[in-house]
Write a protein that holds these residues in place. Structure first.
Motif, PDB file in Angstrom:
ATOM      1  N   LEU A  45       0.861  -1.170   0.000  1.00  0.00           N
ATOM      2  CA  LEU A  45       0.000   0.000   0.000  1.00  0.00           C
ATOM      3  C   LEU A  45       0.903   1.227   0.000  1.00  0.00           C
ATOM      4  O   LEU A  45       1.648   1.451   0.954  1.00  0.00           O
ATOM      5  N   LYS A  53      -2.940   5.552   4.342  1.00  0.00           N
ATOM      6  CA  LYS A  53      -2.380   4.195   4.386  1.00  0.00           C
ATOM      7  C   LYS A  53      -2.509   3.562   5.771  1.00  0.00           C
ATOM      8  O   LYS A  53      -3.006   2.444   5.911  1.00  0.00           O
ATOM      9  N   ILE A 210       2.699  -1.565   4.279  1.00  0.00           N
ATOM     10  CA  ILE A 210       2.469  -0.135   4.062  1.00  0.00           C
ATOM     11  C   ILE A 210       3.812   0.583   3.970  1.00  0.00           C
ATOM     12  O   ILE A 210       4.679   0.403   4.828  1.00  0.00           O
TER      13      ILE A 210
END
Length: 322
Positions: A45, A53, A210
């Motif tokens: 992400l 995020k 992330i």
């Protein structure tokens, strides 16, 4: 490897309302986020700071409560669980935090930190909990004597390994790794990333990774989701996205990656201005105020996420940019 989704996110939204003492607007941090992660895969992400995020990661695990939407883990609706059911479900899903020092209590030994989740879940005897914690330390390549020491006695890279070990002690199936190397020196980042990748493969973990570092994401992730102001701009297999980005925002992010060849000529796509406030997002396409290809129609309806190739989708009305 099975392609059936282990994690399924549908129409996930998160709005932060002003407090009773504030008259500010509602902050729409996430809007209608949908994606799947097959079992045993890593989905990255990416996006600028303020894109939402971390909010996605915490909403999925219900560390914060989503405003709407459905999150299913292994076919079970996490968003519909009671507090007691969620507590039991947390054995299967864990979080690795961005700042390893802030996430480790300075008043607890490493052993207490690692066994805390086992104590809460009432797993095993005291000796069995210690043995499991020591196995986790071994898995992240830290000595067993770390069990009786404190977080301040370790370097930043070692503290992040402790954070990873804490996530592993409950033997989870799904992990959210939230910027796990951004607080580390570059020389240490590669070690921790290699460790995460090795553990993910060896243990068959499903992971949401992330990061704002697209070079790291390319290395560790199977699929990449590009997020901007709480909406998905593009989603594709990692190799496809890096070879053929189709959204202007993705192209701008990728053009900013430094080339290992100092003599290589790359065409930079510079983004002007700052990311808008989620309290007052632009109409239509949220990226249009910074997009060099925006036209008048972009201010109209929000563009749907449309598939342009198998497994590759983007949210843009400009088909001529493909």
């Amino acid at each position: 490897m099975s392609q059936q989704p282990y994690l399924s996110v549908r129409n996930l939204s998160k709005h932060f309302k002003p407090s009773a003492f504030s008259r500010g607007p509602v902050v729409k941090a996430l809007q209608d986020i949908s994606f799947d992660i097959p079992r045993g895969q890593v989905v990255g992400l990416v996006g600028e700071s303020g894109s939402g995020k971390t909010t996605i990661g915490r909403s999925i695990l219900r560390l914060i409560e989503p405003t709407s939407g459905v999150v299913e883990l292994g076919g079970t609706d996490v968003t519909a669980m009671s507090a007691r059911q969620l507590r039991e479900q947390r054995r299967k899903m864990q979080y690795i935090f961005q700042d390893p020092f802030a996430s480790l209590s300075p008043r607890m030994t490493i052993g207490q930190i690692l066994t805390e989740g086992l104590d809460i879940q009432r797993i095993g005897t005291r000796a069995e909990r210690r043995a499991r914690a020591e196995r986790a330390l071994e898995a992240v390549e830290l000595p067993a004597d770390a069990f009786d020491r404190y977080a301040h006695e370790f370097s930043g890279g070692q503290r992040q390994r402790i954070g990873i070990a804490r996530a592993l002690t409950l033997e989870p199936e799904f992990i959210v790794a939230d910027e796990p190397v951004s607080a580390l020196d570059v020389s240490i980042q590669a070690q921790v990333i290699n460790l995460l990748r090795d553990l993910q493969i060896r243990l068959g973990l499903t992971m949401l990774f992330i990061s704002h570092d697209l070079a790291v994401v390319e290395y560790i992730c199977d699929t990449v989701i590009v997020l901007y102001l709480g909406r998905i701009m593009e989603i594709a297999p990692a190799a496809e996205l890096y070879a053929n980005p189709t959204h202007p925002y993705t192209r701008a992010l990728l053009s900013a990656i430094p080339s290992p060849d100092p003599g290589a000529k790359t065409q930079r796509q510079i983004l002007t201005g700052d990311i808008p406030s989620p309290a007052n997002p632009p109409s239509g396409c949220v990226f249009r105020t910074r997009c060099p290809f925006a036209i008048e129609a972009c201010a109209g309806a929000v563009p749907a996420l449309r598939e342009t190739a198998p497994g590759h989708a983007r949210a843009c009305i400009r088909d001529d940019l493909l």
